[in-house]
Motif scaffolding. Structure first.
Motif, mmCIF file in Angstrom:
data_model
loop_
_atom_site.group_PDB
_atom_site.id
_atom_site.type_symbol
_atom_site.label_atom_id
_atom_site.label_comp_id
_atom_site.label_asym_id
_atom_site.label_seq_id
_atom_site.Cartn_x
_atom_site.Cartn_y
_atom_site.Cartn_z
ATOM 1 N N HIS A 83 8.879 15.071 90.518
ATOM 2 C CA HIS A 83 8.767 13.683 90.049
ATOM 3 C C HIS A 83 10.113 13.197 89.555
ATOM 4 O O HIS A 83 10.704 13.764 88.637
ATOM 5 N N ALA A 84 10.622 12.166 90.208
ATOM 6 C CA ALA A 84 11.813 11.463 89.747
ATOM 7 C C ALA A 84 11.485 9.977 89.655
ATOM 8 O O ALA A 84 12.288 9.120 89.976
ATOM 9 N N GLY A 85 10.268 9.689 89.200
ATOM 10 C CA GLY A 85 9.778 8.325 89.160
ATOM 11 C C GLY A 85 8.862 8.036 90.325
ATOM 12 O O GLY A 85 8.752 8.825 91.275
ATOM 13 N N VAL A 86 8.217 6.891 90.258
ATOM 14 C CA VAL A 86 7.199 6.504 91.236
ATOM 15 C C VAL A 86 7.645 5.251 91.974
ATOM 16 O O VAL A 86 8.152 4.309 91.361
ATOM 17 N N ILE A 87 7.476 5.252 93.293
ATOM 18 C CA ILE A 87 7.659 4.038 94.099
ATOM 19 C C ILE A 87 6.292 3.390 94.256
ATOM 20 O O ILE A 87 5.380 3.976 94.858
ATOM 21 N N VAL A 88 6.130 2.213 93.709
ATOM 22 C CA VAL A 88 4.865 1.498 93.826
ATOM 23 C C VAL A 88 4.733 0.984 95.263
ATOM 24 O O VAL A 88 5.633 0.325 95.783
ATOM 25 N N GLY A 89 3.619 1.315 95.906
ATOM 26 C CA GLY A 89 3.372 0.913 97.285
ATOM 27 C C GLY A 89 3.569 2.022 98.291
ATOM 28 O O GLY A 89 3.079 1.930 99.425
ATOM 29 N N LEU A 90 4.291 3.074 97.921
ATOM 30 C CA LEU A 90 4.536 4.170 98.854
ATOM 31 C C LEU A 90 3.220 4.839 99.229
ATOM 32 O O LEU A 90 2.435 5.223 98.364
ATOM 33 N N GLY A 91 2.966 4.961 100.513
ATOM 34 C CA GLY A 91 1.735 5.571 100.966
ATOM 35 C C GLY A 91 0.494 4.723 100.754
ATOM 36 O O GLY A 91 -0.624 5.228 100.859
ATOM 37 N N GLY A 92 0.679 3.438 100.462
ATOM 38 C CA GLY A 92 -0.459 2.541 100.276
ATOM 39 C C GLY A 92 -0.680 2.136 98.841
ATOM 40 O O GLY A 92 -1.092 1.004 98.563
ATOM 41 N N VAL A 93 -0.445 3.022 97.889
ATOM 42 C CA VAL A 93 -0.606 2.688 96.468
ATOM 43 C C VAL A 93 0.655 3.067 95.698
ATOM 44 O O VAL A 93 1.310 2.213 95.101
ATOM 45 N N ALA A 94 1.000 4.342 95.700
ATOM 46 C CA ALA A 94 2.174 4.801 94.964
ATOM 47 C C ALA A 94 2.485 6.231 95.379
ATOM 48 O O ALA A 94 1.590 6.989 95.759
ATOM 49 N N GLY A 95 3.755 6.603 95.275
ATOM 50 C CA GLY A 95 4.169 7.962 95.589
ATOM 51 C C GLY A 95 5.434 8.311 94.846
ATOM 52 O O GLY A 95 6.171 7.431 94.386
ATOM 53 N N HIS A 96 5.702 9.596 94.717
ATOM 54 C CA HIS A 96 6.859 10.063 93.976
ATOM 55 C C HIS A 96 8.137 9.935 94.791
ATOM 56 O O HIS A 96 8.161 10.240 95.983
ATOM 57 N N ARG A 97 9.213 9.537 94.103
ATOM 58 C CA ARG A 97 10.526 9.443 94.732
ATOM 59 C C ARG A 97 11.129 10.835 94.911
ATOM 60 O O ARG A 97 10.924 11.720 94.100
ATOM 61 N N PHE A 98 11.887 10.981 95.991
ATOM 62 C CA PHE A 98 12.729 12.157 96.226
ATOM 63 C C PHE A 98 11.921 13.467 96.166
ATOM 64 O O PHE A 98 12.437 14.504 95.754
ATOM 65 N N LEU A 99 10.673 13.404 96.574
ATOM 66 C CA LEU A 99 9.802 14.570 96.539
ATOM 67 C C LEU A 99 10.398 15.708 97.362
ATOM 68 O O LEU A 99 10.785 15.514 98.518
ATOM 69 N N HIS A 100 10.500 16.879 96.751
ATOM 70 C CA HIS A 100 11.003 18.115 97.361
ATOM 71 C C HIS A 100 12.514 18.108 97.610
ATOM 72 O O HIS A 100 13.028 19.055 98.237
ATOM 73 N N ALA A 101 13.235 17.101 97.122
ATOM 74 C CA ALA A 101 14.700 17.163 97.206
ATOM 75 C C ALA A 101 15.193 18.270 96.278
ATOM 76 O O ALA A 101 14.586 18.541 95.236
ATOM 77 N N PRO A 102 16.306 18.933 96.606
ATOM 78 C CA PRO A 102 16.795 20.028 95.752
ATOM 79 C C PRO A 102 17.169 19.527 94.352
ATOM 80 O O PRO A 102 17.642 18.401 94.183
ATOM 81 N N ARG A 103 16.938 20.358 93.372
ATOM 82 C CA ARG A 103 17.359 20.044 92.013
ATOM 83 C C ARG A 103 18.866 19.790 91.983
ATOM 84 O O ARG A 103 19.648 20.543 92.574
ATOM 85 N N GLY A 104 19.276 18.720 91.328
ATOM 86 C CA GLY A 104 20.686 18.364 91.249
ATOM 87 C C GLY A 104 21.145 17.399 92.305
ATOM 88 O O GLY A 104 22.249 16.860 92.216
ATOM 89 N N SER A 105 20.329 17.131 93.326
ATOM 90 C CA SER A 105 20.745 16.188 94.364
ATOM 91 C C SER A 105 20.666 14.763 93.826
ATOM 92 O O SER A 105 19.895 14.458 92.923
ATOM 93 N N GLY A 106 21.485 13.904 94.411
ATOM 94 C CA GLY A 106 21.594 12.541 93.897
ATOM 95 C C GLY A 106 20.535 11.590 94.400
ATOM 96 O O GLY A 106 20.276 10.566 93.785
ATOM 97 N N GLY A 107 19.924 11.901 95.548
ATOM 98 C CA GLY A 107 19.000 10.937 96.121
ATOM 99 C C GLY A 107 19.742 9.734 96.682
ATOM 100 O O GLY A 107 20.974 9.685 96.699
ATOM 101 N N HIS A 108 19.000 8.744 97.141
ATOM 102 C CA HIS A 108 19.615 7.564 97.735
ATOM 103 C C HIS A 108 20.488 6.840 96.717
ATOM 104 O O HIS A 108 20.033 6.455 95.650
ATOM 105 N N ASP A 109 21.756 6.681 97.054
ATOM 106 C CA ASP A 109 22.704 5.922 96.241
ATOM 107 C C ASP A 109 22.820 6.484 94.823
ATOM 108 O O ASP A 109 23.082 5.754 93.877
ATOM 109 N N GLY A 110 22.587 7.790 94.670
ATOM 110 C CA GLY A 110 22.689 8.404 93.350
ATOM 111 C C GLY A 110 21.565 8.064 92.406
ATOM 112 O O GLY A 110 21.662 8.309 91.195
#
Length: 772
Positions: free
Chosen positions: A569-596
């Motif tokens: 869990h790095a926060g929730v994207i509202v609307g992802l998958g129809g209602v909501a989903g977790h951001r950056f799910l399964h990304a490695p610990r320490g990674s920046g994700g989109h645009d940091g």
């Protein structure tokens, strides 16, 4: 650059030595911010007792992977290692793997320097020495040897081998000559045409680079602009001469000399209503200034208009898109995401220039960002959600009168972003470090449980082992435990004065369990905590309290990891998958994700209740969790109701915990659970309507398919073609409307999309209203 920090597989020894305990030791390397596309020299000082091939991993938007990895070659001495890497834009955290086997090692430093293509070729050709003046200016010491031939590792091609973004850009974000002619005619029909100024700092850029930037302004379909090219002592005489020839062809272009007057003197010569200060590596899309002018027409009170950017190589191939969120004060405190494509009201820019003086461009931009974060009303900062500029090269441009090294730039940038004007030369900085909080504020931690004694024991032990406020209570809600070991443990912990065991003898309903506990809680702040959580950061409560106590904040969420050190869990994207989903799910610990975005505190539509802090009275005022949502989405609904009251839901990456997800309840794997889950999905969609597809923290062009988050999708109703159809159909410039978003309260903004100019974002009144 700060010393690398261990991530895994390493044990510290005396004298700065490390023991690699397995075949995959990893260090974390912090840079001073994200880096643009370009060629970079990676320099490591590493001693190992074993033969090895160290590797460096870049985060180009999708975490670390083998596709974004470069091997290092040995240098002239045993401890010197080098790699040349051509990379798309990448995040501020690298992973450095010093070895592929257990053993002893010493890692003194890892540095990353931008180099020109010419310097890269010199390094490749050299076998013993690489000592050019331009390399020295970038921090590479004279005489740094390169033993053996280097080669360039091209991460851009490897990281995007299917060219999905470039294909999308060609199909949905590129206008041909006929379309540009239509837009050029439409611009002439605008009732109001605000004049725009573009200031480009030439610095030491080549004429080829500078000409591409200048041409991108000259080719704009919007005619009411001026271009001020600032030359300095480091601008080549030949470049100055050729610029004078360009000026003679267009009266809207002027060449200015940077000098003693600094930024105040330079911006005093700008005549536009709004001004953008850019580097010569930025090239505007031909419709960019028209899009900015149209947005100004829609929001004439706007003080700042910013847009999205990507990278483009010499062939025009596009990559590394940076899709920005709507205006977010908290994110802006930690990451100047407004630039490099932002237009500021001229009086605001001049005010910031007065404080920046003759400093570097970095400082001016940071001063503008801080001014925006602290002074602008939310409706005065407007996001135009289109790719309006492309970045090429890796040049670092200093201000009109100075050239500085990385530490000085970093100090000035952080100082400009802080109210007290003090900076730090450490890339770790103090971002996200909370100010002291009142220790007399009570905190109640609510932990629902049923059996699962090992989970509960680990959770409570980890809470008690870390920093705690003086006034703490832990409420363990026992939902019909029956295992003898669990009952015995509940009796044991009930003897601790800080722990209260509350019995909840009813079928499982996550919302009802938490509501009952919060009603009994005595703390001013409440933490909802799953029993399968394990705390791993000592100051997690203080990190979350820092935001939860603010009157403008609703819920506060944390960074949660799976046990394998990937993000849960790095926060929730509202609307992802129809209602909501977790951001950056399964990304490695320490990674920046989109645009940091996985690195910084920010406002989001929702956060998970697996670890959620909120003021108790606020929890009660909004009615707690909805008990009709027994398991799923009750936290998302709760956060949306908080946002509907004008409150901000904050996520911090600095409170870190492990989440052994659904370890006590399992997954939705029975017909009964699946039927219940489908009903909760239907309830959320009926309650919140189309607002579930319009999260201000998530760009309207990005996919809502969970496996394709932060990738361009088919949401073209907010795209360039839709914008063009509206802008050419209307006579006036006020044609870029607001989308009715998930609530965007004070301190947060919204995206602009084509059409619907009367529909205002961030004003959802509450459940049942849908979108307005």
């Amino acid at each position: 650059m700060p010393a690398p920090q261990p991530l895994r597989g390493l044990e510290p020894l005396a004298g700065g030595r490390w023991l690699a305990t397995d075949a995959d030791p990893q260090f974390l390397v912090e840079l001073d911010g994200t880096r643009p596309a370009g060629t970079y020299l990676v320099v490591a000082v590493l001693d190992t007792d074993e033969e090895t091939t160290p590797r460096v991993y870049f985060d180009c938007g999708s975490g670390w992977s083998e596709d974004t990895c470069a091997p290092l070659a040995p240098g002239p001495s045993r401890s010197d290692w080098r790699a040349l890497v051509r990379a798309p834009g990448f995040g501020p955290r690298l992973r450095f793997d010093p070895s592929d086997r257990p053993g002893l090692l010493t890692l003194r430093s890892v540095d990353v320097w931008p180099v020109s293509d010419g310097d890269a070729q010199q390094l490749i050709a050299a076998r013993t020495h690489a000592a050019s003046g331009s390399l020295e200016a970038n921090g590479v010491r004279a005489g740094a040897g390169i033993a053996g031939l280097l080669r360039i590792t091209d991460l851009g091609r490897r990281a995007t081998t299917d060219d999905r973004y470039n294909d999308w850009a060609l199909a949905h974000d590129t206008l041909d000559g006929a379309a540009l002619d239509v837009l050029r005619a439409a611009a002439q029909r605008f009732d109001a045409r605000p004049p725009l100024s573009v200031v480009v700092v030439a610095g030491a850029a080549s004429m080829v680079t500078l000409a591409a930037c200048v041409d991108s302004v000259r080719e704009q379909v919007y005619p009411d602009w001026e271009l001020l090219v600032v030359v300095g002592a480091n601008t080549a005489p030949d470049t100055r001469q050729r610029l004078r020839a360009v000026v003679a062809t267009d009266r809207r272009i002027r060449v200015l000399a940077g000098g003693a007057t600094g930024w105040p003197g330079l911006l005093a010569q700008a005549t536009g209503q709004y001004v953008a200060v850019i580097e010569p590596t930025l090239h505007f899309a031909p419709h960019a200034l028209l899009a900015i002018a149209a947005a100004i027409g829609q929001f004439p009170a706007g003080r700042v208009f910013y847009a999205d950017v990507d990278s483009a190589d010499e062939t025009g191939r596009r990559d590394a898109a940076r899709f920005r969120p709507a205006f977010d004060r908290d994110l802006l405190e930690h990451d100047d995401y407004l630039h490099p494509c932002a237009f500021h009201a001229l009086d605001c820019a001049r005010s910031a220039a007065g404080r920046a003086g003759d400093a570097m461009l970095d400082t001016l931009l940071a001063t503008l960002a801080r001014q925006c974060a602290h002074s602008c009303a939310v409706d005065c900062v407007v996001h135009v959600p289109h790719i309006l500029a492309h970045v090429s090269g890796s040049a670092v441009v200093a201000g009109p009168a100075t050239e500085d090294h990385a530490d000085s730039r970093r100090y000035a940038r952080t100082a400009a972003m802080r109210p007290d004007g003090t900076g730090t030369s450490s890339a770790n900085g103090e971002h996200g470090v909370p100010t002291p909080v009142d220790q007399l504020v009570g905190v109640s931690i609510v932990i629902p449980t049923r059996d699962g004694v090992d989970l509960l024991r680990r959770c409570i032990d980890s809470v008690l082992a870390n920093d705690l406020p003086e006034m703490l209570e832990i409420i363990v809600v026992d939902n019909q435990s029956s295992e003898p070991a669990a009952l015995a443990y509940l009796s044991e912990i009930a003897r601790d004065a800080r722990i209260h065991v509350l019995r909840h003898d009813a079928p499982f309903n996550y919302s009802a369990i938490n509501n009952a506990a919060v009603a009994e809680a005595t703390g001013d702040l409440v933490v909802l905590l799953n029993n399968d959580i394990e705390v791993i950061s000592r100051d997690w409560i203080a990190r979350m309290r820092h935001y939860a106590e603010r009157p403008d904040v609703g819920a506060v969420g944390a960074m949660l990891y799976f046990p394998d050190d990937t993000i849960q869990h790095a926060g929730v994207i509202v609307g992802l998958g129809g209602v909501a989903g977790h951001r950056f799910l399964h990304a490695p610990r320490g990674s920046g994700g989109h645009d940091g975005r996985a690195l910084h505190v920010q406002a989001l539509g929702a956060v998970t209740a697996a670890c959620l802090m909120v003021r108790r009275q606020l929890y009660l005022d909004v009615g707690g969790l909805d008990e009709s949502l027994q398991v799923a989405f009750n936290d998302v609904d709760f956060c949306l109701r908080l946002a509907a009251r004008g409150l901000r839901n904050i996520w911090t990456p600095h409170a870190e915990l492990y989440h052994h997800e659904s370890a006590s309840r399992g997954v939705e794997d029975t017909p009964e659970k699946q039927t219940r889950f489908a009903g909760e999905v239907a309830a959320m969609r009926a309650r919140w309507g189309s607002a579930l597809e319009q999260d201000p923290a998530y760009h309207p062009l990005l996919s809502l398919v969970p496996t394709a988050q932060f990738q361009c999708g088919d949401r073209t109703q907010a795209g360039l073609r839709a914008w063009m159809s509206v802008i050419t159909a209307e006579r006036r410039g006020a044609v870029v409307g607001r989308t009715p978003c998930v609530p965007a309260p004070a301190g947060s903004g919204t995206h602009l999309v084509a059409g619907a100019p009367d529909r205002v974002a961030g004003r959802i009144a509450g459940p049942g209203r849908g979108s307005q």
